[in-house]
Enzyme design. Structure first.
Site, mmCIF file in Angstrom:
data_model
loop_
_atom_site.group_PDB
_atom_site.id
_atom_site.type_symbol
_atom_site.label_atom_id
_atom_site.label_comp_id
_atom_site.label_asym_id
_atom_site.label_seq_id
_atom_site.Cartn_x
_atom_site.Cartn_y
_atom_site.Cartn_z
ATOM 1 N N GLU A 139 0.753 -0.987 -0.197
ATOM 2 C CA GLU A 139 0.279 -0.235 -0.200
ATOM 3 C C GLU A 139 1.081 1.418 0.195
ATOM 4 O O GLU A 139 0.189 2.468 -0.395
ATOM 5 C CB GLU A 139 -0.898 0.269 1.343
ATOM 6 C CG GLU A 139 -2.218 0.493 0.999
ATOM 7 C CD GLU A 139 -2.885 0.312 2.289
ATOM 8 O OE1 GLU A 139 -3.219 -0.158 2.545
ATOM 9 O OE2 GLU A 139 -3.922 1.827 2.108
ATOM 10 N N GLU A 171 1.907 1.871 -3.695
ATOM 11 C CA GLU A 171 1.168 2.455 -4.417
ATOM 12 C C GLU A 171 0.985 3.802 -3.704
ATOM 13 O O GLU A 171 0.805 4.240 -5.161
ATOM 14 C CB GLU A 171 -0.361 1.470 -3.838
ATOM 15 C CG GLU A 171 -1.206 1.565 -4.721
ATOM 16 C CD GLU A 171 -2.692 1.383 -4.209
ATOM 17 O OE1 GLU A 171 -3.081 0.723 -3.109
ATOM 18 O OE2 GLU A 171 -3.627 1.685 -4.740
ATOM 19 N N CYS A 223 -8.254 -1.861 4.056
ATOM 20 C CA CYS A 223 -7.985 -2.930 4.423
ATOM 21 C C CYS A 223 -9.401 -3.118 6.152
ATOM 22 O O CYS A 223 -9.381 -4.124 6.424
ATOM 23 C CB CYS A 223 -7.191 -2.672 5.913
ATOM 24 S SG CYS A 223 -6.072 -1.995 5.756
ATOM 25 N N SER A 238 -6.865 2.002 -2.310
ATOM 26 C CA SER A 238 -5.909 1.137 -2.437
ATOM 27 C C SER A 238 -6.423 0.024 -2.822
ATOM 28 O O SER A 238 -7.624 -0.574 -2.132
ATOM 29 C CB SER A 238 -5.083 1.100 -0.903
ATOM 30 O OG SER A 238 -4.288 0.246 -0.972
ATOM 31 N N LYS A 290 -15.219 -8.875 8.946
ATOM 32 C CA LYS A 290 -14.715 -9.891 8.027
ATOM 33 C C LYS A 290 -15.015 -11.260 7.413
ATOM 34 O O LYS A 290 -14.646 -12.021 6.211
ATOM 35 C CB LYS A 290 -13.757 -10.128 9.098
ATOM 36 C CG LYS A 290 -12.343 -8.796 9.022
ATOM 37 C CD LYS A 290 -11.551 -8.914 7.757
ATOM 38 C CE LYS A 290 -10.803 -7.467 8.119
ATOM 39 N NZ LYS A 290 -10.179 -7.044 6.809
ATOM 40 N N GLU A 339 -16.455 -10.321 4.594
ATOM 41 C CA GLU A 339 -15.145 -10.615 3.059
ATOM 42 C C GLU A 339 -15.282 -11.268 2.873
ATOM 43 O O GLU A 339 -14.655 -12.170 1.301
ATOM 44 C CB GLU A 339 -14.017 -9.670 3.830
ATOM 45 C CG GLU A 339 -12.993 -9.300 3.067
ATOM 46 C CD GLU A 339 -11.832 -8.179 3.422
ATOM 47 O OE1 GLU A 339 -11.151 -7.151 3.164
ATOM 48 O OE2 GLU A 339 -11.511 -9.155 4.562
ATOM 49 N N GLU A 380 -14.552 -12.455 -5.162
ATOM 50 C CA GLU A 380 -12.969 -11.683 -5.846
ATOM 51 C C GLU A 380 -12.025 -12.831 -4.873
ATOM 52 O O GLU A 380 -10.843 -13.353 -5.334
ATOM 53 C CB GLU A 380 -12.490 -10.218 -4.914
ATOM 54 C CG GLU A 380 -13.492 -9.427 -6.013
ATOM 55 C CD GLU A 380 -15.042 -9.063 -5.057
ATOM 56 O OE1 GLU A 380 -14.903 -9.660 -3.737
ATOM 57 O OE2 GLU A 380 -15.042 -7.866 -5.627
ATOM 58 N N CYS A 439 -9.903 -1.496 14.552
ATOM 59 C CA CYS A 439 -9.954 -2.777 14.856
ATOM 60 C C CYS A 439 -10.927 -2.626 16.536
ATOM 61 O O CYS A 439 -11.316 -4.454 16.613
ATOM 62 C CB CYS A 439 -9.607 -3.914 14.185
ATOM 63 S SG CYS A 439 -9.565 -2.600 12.942
#
Lengths: 671, 634
Positions: free
Chosen positions: A280, A283, A300, A320, A359, A362, A367, A504
């Site tokens: 990241e 990038e 994230c 990102s 999560k 996710e 993907e 988190c």
């Protein structure tokens, strides 16, 4: 301050020190006034009627909605108050699914706790509860209306803090329920699965969905190799379930516990976080130098990513492209570990231990799957891990700490602080500063990005370059910030977004917080853990460097890209539903869909739809055409959009739609 | 907005000049009750018949009105709803009752052409049996003091010029052009007027609290969400005198410094909505409302908003939430609307009747206003009188009037099931609707005002007055109102949402014969907890019907609980119908009515009921023409 600036609570004089209400003053006096619906972060609601106190000269009032005034004399525990609280709790119990032993919140339920505190031994009222269906549609959360006490905490959390409003009240009187609009399921609305509703729910009405049974199953399956990854925030919170203070780091016991339960390897998500920093950060520097797609948003947090896909599709290029640490770990593990274990990819099971409910969602995103093998197979929350440890009969306090497995169990402090709001920014700065200046920084200090404010800004000068950062937590804050960025009111290079308040460590998978300062202590715990590690910069993680050498190739290169990056897609269109108006039969038909989403609506799509239906009916074409209204063809700035057959017309006029339809039907336009 | 082209005086003069040309005026009551009974057809019939009779009919007064014509107009509620449709003929002072379209030709021929009275359409006093020519002779009107309602039954509510011709908007103009805001607040405080919506909070103090808030955006709201079953005072005022409500709002707006206001009318009042909307539009067109009120450069915009159909939206914080587009749920006070109301701005929210009273106070002065009513509750109050009384309708009396005067003098006494007067039939009055309490024989001479009623566990509420005869079961009555509040609770606070549901369940146990001492104990405890602990006024007052009946009719509860007997013979589950052999004529009607064949008997011989077959439906009791079948009554 005058000396008479105090209230008298149960005979004790307690100074007023700017508390917004009496309830806070009572708490300061160490009196735990019972309440379901008061949360200091949310607006005052005044619905549960449990926080009543008796003020001399005024009688019974709710302490949450009464401001302290000098000279007030109040009592918090009289016969009358006890009886009224009892009645209120009994009324709730009469309308409550009382299958307490099998409830996910069995030991942490506030209703249960209050019934015990108030000494309620029988419910004097009739059972009135009617069974309502349980919503298990979401990958992250279970909504059980039968356990709802209608305190509205979840509703206010979702709308006030997260700025979403996926759930709200419906109906009136005793028919009131909380749920998504139109009785839909949670998976059919704009819920981002952050689970903050579950975190504030006093009962088991909204709970994280448990994957414990599935994990036990694979642990017992001899054909499976099961590896765990542990997120940073888990290590400072799990101990709370076993009587330890918040913030105490228990990673050694967690590793020991997981091994004892049959995990073959135990790794650290912080390793993947170090990897994230490199990817990241690289990038970011590339984009920063070119001035491309600024600001760069972090990616994230899966709650934020889904939020952005729903509400800020225009900002998706700015996110990102890095996968979250959980998913980076998953794809890397599935890439390298099967060879190491000599097994097939499908037999390697990756279990994440996360502080987060999003999560779970996710991990199910399409993907993150290769050849029908998921990168992350199961996600357990901190709460679920605690339950497994208890279930296995392990005495957590007596577990001898063990160390994480190499190489993916090795991390720097930069990876650890990912669990705090501001942590990702700080970790990236530690990397970027060296990259930009080309000088090794011995003791990097970027603590200016730390803090608890919902929106924080920092400007940092690195080797003559000015870097402007914003750190937000809480999606409501993120929404406001995005609006300011859109309007050009502010201008950043890097924006860190975490959905949950505090980052988190405040995730909905964490143990139910009982004290207000729990989050602060967890945060402190992670910063301490960073301090106590030898390395603090991701670029110094030797195993990360090795991973690039052996597996990933060049930083940001092709292999790294395929394993560590991803893409996003607009979710403005939440439900794939059309509302049929005209249904044609027999002859080959043309399907017409008119967008009636907000943008198209204000551009007159409703009128267009009406005229189109009129045209079809007048010309006897109802058998040939299916006309439906649809929500969002995702061309909002070029509406009204009309899809005729396969073709989508932007800025469509009635005449244009009519002619296109006539052409497709092969009829000669007469009017 | 164009400035006013004419002054109030010019408008008034033009209107009066035109009205003097009309020889007679026929006023057809256009209240909801009369319209439901066919008043619109009566109106049409008059227009037609007047023309047929060769007279000039005028529906709109203007400079083209012919001399000697008959003006035919509608008015707001004239109050005597029981006798509608009502038709008044002026200047003869005749009031015709229960007029049907087919009566119109006769009225036109006799009264309008020949100047005679049609006796058969006059009101007949049920006691004296005399024909009453007009309101002055009818006891229902004689005993009232109609000030707020004064113009209601006369003026055409849809004609702003008539309101202006009757000194309308003079007080508002004074407020805007002559008086300072603090002076207005002072005058209103001096008048002692208290909120007519139920709470009885001093209006002047409410205004002053809002006035002293920092300058900036402020709002004035008219609460027209009248939701009590049996109450229709606010509806009648909005339908009958919409301009007076607007004028009251203008004065309030001027007093607090508001430039925008909302009139929140429940959607179930379509006529009130339509008339308020027209009135606002007319006032705007005349430059009375808008960007330049009375040429002062001050702005005032009013919006009419339809409610969403919830009783709780009558609660001010819930009403404000509803205007804001949120779910109509009350929120804790403080902050009060005066500090933080609509969209967080200081807001005055007053009930329709309160606002309609304001112009009167400015016109007559606080001292004159205080001459009516009592020391602590000055002025008059409208009530919707319904239930078992001879004359139901809309009334207005000074505070301090006794219940006896209202029920017996104005209401004409208590009626039996068949409508005849029962001199000893009085049992109770439920005052203040589902939030109120009941009053009994012992309270008949209590002067009614805000404080006296609170003292006996009732409240003025919005002013619904339901009279009940001795055949009313008070437990069933309490249950009825509990069912209402239970349905209408917004569901926000635990005590109201769950408490009303449980109280209803407990009352069900009582009327269905499942109760014991424990039921009564917990009912009372729960009622007190809900009263003391609920969030808003709806919840706090929801137990009132239960608590006041428990207080005044405990024996009746005990009969249900311990003897499983309903003294009024109304609770079907406790009913064991019996046929009195002496009264039974053997007509066989009950036998044919009984759905389960539980009744047997020879023709012209006393019948009997087989208790084993009887399902206690009560159909036989209702069917019997000789009152020969009773429940377990005394």
């Amino acid at each position: 301050m005058t000396s008479d600036n105090f209230v008298t609570i149960d005979g004790r004089q307690i100074p007023i020190e700017g508390e917004p209400n009496l309830l806070e003053v009572c708490r300061k006096a160490n009196i735990d006034i019972p309440t379901f619906c008061y949360h200091s972060d949310l607006s005052v609601y005044g619905a549960c009627r449990l926080c009543i106190v008796d003020i001399e000269g005024r009688g019974i009032v709710t302490s949450c909605s009464t401001a302290p005034e000098p000279g007030m004399v109040l009592r918090t525990n009289t016969e009358e108050i006890r009886e009224m609280r009892k009645i209120a709790v009994e009324l709730l119990l009469a309308n409550h699914d009382q299958s307490c032993p099998t409830c996910a919140r069995s030991s942490t339920c506030k209703l249960q706790g209050l019934a015990r505190r108030l000494g309620i031994q029988e419910v004097r009222f009739k059972r009135t509860a009617k069974e309502a269906p349980i919503d298990r549609s979401s990958p992250s959360l279970v909504r059980d209306p039968n356990k709802c006490v209608l305190c509205g905490d979840c509703v206010r959390m979702c709308s006030e803090i997260q700025g979403i409003g996926a759930i709200d009240f419906a109906n009136r009187g005793s028919q009131v329920t909380v749920g998504p609009a139109f009785g839909k399921e949670l998976s059919g609305v704009e819920c981002v699965y952050c689970g903050q509703c579950a975190a504030v729910c006093p009962t088991g009405a909204i709970t994280p969905k448990s994957d414990v049974d599935d994990v036990w199953k694979v642990l017992e399956d001899p054909t499976k190799i099961v590896v765990a990854q542990i997120a940073p925030a888990v290590r400072v919170a799990l101990g709370e379930c076993f009587g330890l203070d918040p913030g105490v780091v228990t990673i050694g016991q967690i590793v020991a516990g997981l091994r004892a339960m049959g995990f073959d390897r135990v790794y650290d998500t912080c390793f993947a976080a170090d990897l994230t920093v490199i990817e990241e950060g690289t990038e970011f520097l590339k984009r920063f130098v070119r001035g491309e797609r600024m600001p760069q948003f972090t990616s994230c947090c899966p709650g934020w990513v889904k939020f952005a896909e729903q509400y800020c599709p225009d900002m998706l290029p700015n996110l990102s492209s890095c996968r979250s640490p959980q998913q980076m770990f998953g794809s890397l593990a599935k890439d390298v570990l099967p060879a190491e274990f000599g097994c097939e990819a499908k037999d390697l099971v990756v279990v994440s231990i996360m502080p987060c409910t999003a999560k779970k969602f996710e991990a199910t995103r399409p993907e993150f799957e290769r050849d029908s093998v998921r990168d992350v197979d199961f996600v357990l929350t901190t709460q679920e891990l605690a339950q497994m440890i208890e279930g296995a009969g392990l005495q957590f306090g007596k577990l001898q700490p063990e160390s994480l497995d190499l190489p993916m169990g090795f991390k720097t402090g930069a990876g650890v602080i990912f669990g705090n709001s501001g942590g990702v920014s700080e970790a990236v700065l530690r990397y970027a500063a060296e990259q930009v200046s080309g000088v090794k920084i011995e003791a990097p200090n970027f603590e200016m990005v730390r803090g608890t404010d919902g929106v924080r800004e920092a400007t940092i000068n690195i080797a003559g370059h000015e870097l402007r950062l914003a750190i937000v937590h809480g999606l409501g804050n993120a929404r406001k910030l995005v609006e300011r960025i859109r309007s050009g009111e502010c201008d950043y290079h890097l924006v860190e977004v975490m959905a949950c308040p505090g980052g988190c460590i405040g995730g909905a998978g964490q143990p139910i917080a009982t004290d207000a300062d729990v989050k602060a202590r967890r945060t402190e715990g992670l910063y301490m853990a960073d301090k106590m590690l030898q390395l603090h910069k991701s670029q110094e993680n030797p195993y990360v460097a090795k991973a690039y050498e052996t597996t990933l190739g060049e930083v940001g290169g092709e292999k790294a890209h395929s394993l560590l990056h991803t893409h996003y897609h607009s979710r403005k269109r939440i439900a794939d539903e059309d509302i049929p108006f005209v249904t044609g039969e027999d002859l080959p038909k043309v399907r017409v869909r008119v967008c009636v989403g907000t943008s198209c609506f204000v551009r007159g799509s409703q009128e267009l739809l009406k005229r189109l239906i009129g045209y079809i009916e007048e010309n006897g074409l109802t058998d040939r055409v299916d006309v439906g209204a649809t929500f969002c063809l995702e061309r909002c700035n070029r509406g009204p959009s009309v899809a005729i057959g396969e073709e989508v017309f932007e800025r469509c006029s009635f005449e244009q739609a009519r002619d296109a339809l006539a052409a497709q039907l092969g009829v000669v336009e007469v009017g | 907005m164009t400035p006013p082209v004419t002054t109030l005086e010019q408008t008034a003069a033009a209107y009066k000049q035109a009205s003097e040309k009309a020889a007679r005026r026929v006023v057809i009551c256009g209240g909801t009750g009369c319209i439901a009974n066919g008043a619109l057809n009566v109106f049409e019939a008059f227009v037609e018949q007047v023309a047929t009779a060769g007279l000039e009919a005028a529906v709109v007064l203007n400079e083209h009105t012919d001399h000697g014509s008959v003006l035919i107009s509608m008015s707001g509620c004239q109050g005597f709803c029981q006798m509608g449709p009502l038709v008044t003929v002026e200047p003869d002072g005749i009031l015709y009752t229960r007029v049907r379209p087919e009566d119109v030709a006769e009225i036109v021929e006799a009264t309008l052409v020949r100047g005679e009275v049609v006796d058969r359409l006059l009101y007949v006093d049920p006691v004296e049996h005399t024909h009453c020519r007009g309101t002055a002779e009818i006891p229902f009107y004689q005993r009232q003091t109609r000030t707020v309602l004064a113009g209601c039954g006369v003026m055409d509510p849809e004609d702003i010029r008539e309101y202006i011709a009757n000194d309308g908007y003079v007080a508002a103009r004074r407020a805007f052009t002559e008086l300072k805001p603090e002076t207005i607040c002072e005058e209103i405080t001096l008048s002692g007027i208290r909120g007519r919506g139920g709470g009885g909070f001093p209006t002047g103090r409410k205004w002053e609290l809002t006035r002293i808030q920092p300058e900036g955006k402020k709002y004035v709201i008219c609460n027209g969400d009248e939701g009590d079953p049996g109450a229709f005072m606010d509806r009648s005022v909005m339908e009958g005198a919409p301009h007076r409500v607007i004028e009251g709002m203008m004065i309030a707006a001027r007093a607090i410094g508001a430039d925008e206001g909302y009139i929140y009318v429940r959607a179930e009042y379509p006529l009130a909505v339509a008339r308020m909307k027209k009135a606002v539009a007319d006032a705007q067109a005349m430059g009375i409302l808008g960007d330049d009120v009375f040429g002062t450069g001050l702005k005032l915009d009013l919006h009419v908003m339809e409610g969403a159909g919830a009783f709780v939206c009558g609660e001010e914080t819930a009403l404000i939430a509803s205007i804001e587009g949120h779910r109509g749920m009350p929120s804790p006070k403080p902050p009060f609307p005066a500090q933080s109301g609509l969209w967080g701005k200081p807001t005055v929210i007053n009930n329709v009747e309160t606002l309609a009273t304001i112009p009167l106070i400015l016109n007559m002065g606080a001292a004159e206003f205080r001459r009516r009513g009592t020391e602590k509750s000055p002025g008059t109050k409208t009530f919707a009188l319904t239930g078992h009384v001879a004359n139901t309708g809309l009334i207005e009396v000074p505070f301090g009037t006794t219940l006896r005067e209202i029920i017996f003098d104005i209401g004409g006494g208590i009626t039996r099931k068949d409508g005849s007067i029962d001199p000893d039939g009085f049992k109770a009055v439920q005052i203040g609707g589902p939030s109120g309490g009941c009053l009994t024989e012992e309270h008949l001479d209590l002067p009614l005002d805000f404080d006296s009623l609170r003292g006996v566990g009732a409240m003025v509420g919005s002013g619904g007055l339901v009279a009940m005869n001795r055949n009313t079961c008070m437990v069933a009555m309490a249950r009825f109102f509990m069912q209402f509040t239970q349905n209408e609770s917004c569901g926000k606070c635990v005590l109201c949402r769950e408490g009303t549901k449980q109280m209803l369940a407990l009352l069900d146990d009582i009327v269905e014969g499942r109760a014991d001492q424990g039921t009564l104990d917990i009912l009372e405890k729960l009622a007190v907890a809900v009263q003391k602990g609920s969030l808003c006024g709806l919840g706090k007052t929801a137990p009132n019907p239960v608590l006041s009946t428990l207080r005044h009719f405990r024996a009746e509860y005990e009969a249900h609980v311990f003897q499983k007997r309903c003294p009024a013979g109304k609770c079907k589950a406790l009913l064991t119908p019996e046929i009195c052999a002496e009264l039974c004529k053997g007509c066989g009607l009950c036998l044919r009515t009984c759905p389960v064949g539980a009744i047997s008997g020879e023709r012209k011989q006393p019948h009997v009921i087989d208790a084993a077959k009887c399902i206690k439906c009560g159909a036989c009791v209702a069917a019997c023409k000789f009152n020969a079948i009773s429940g377990a009554t005394s």
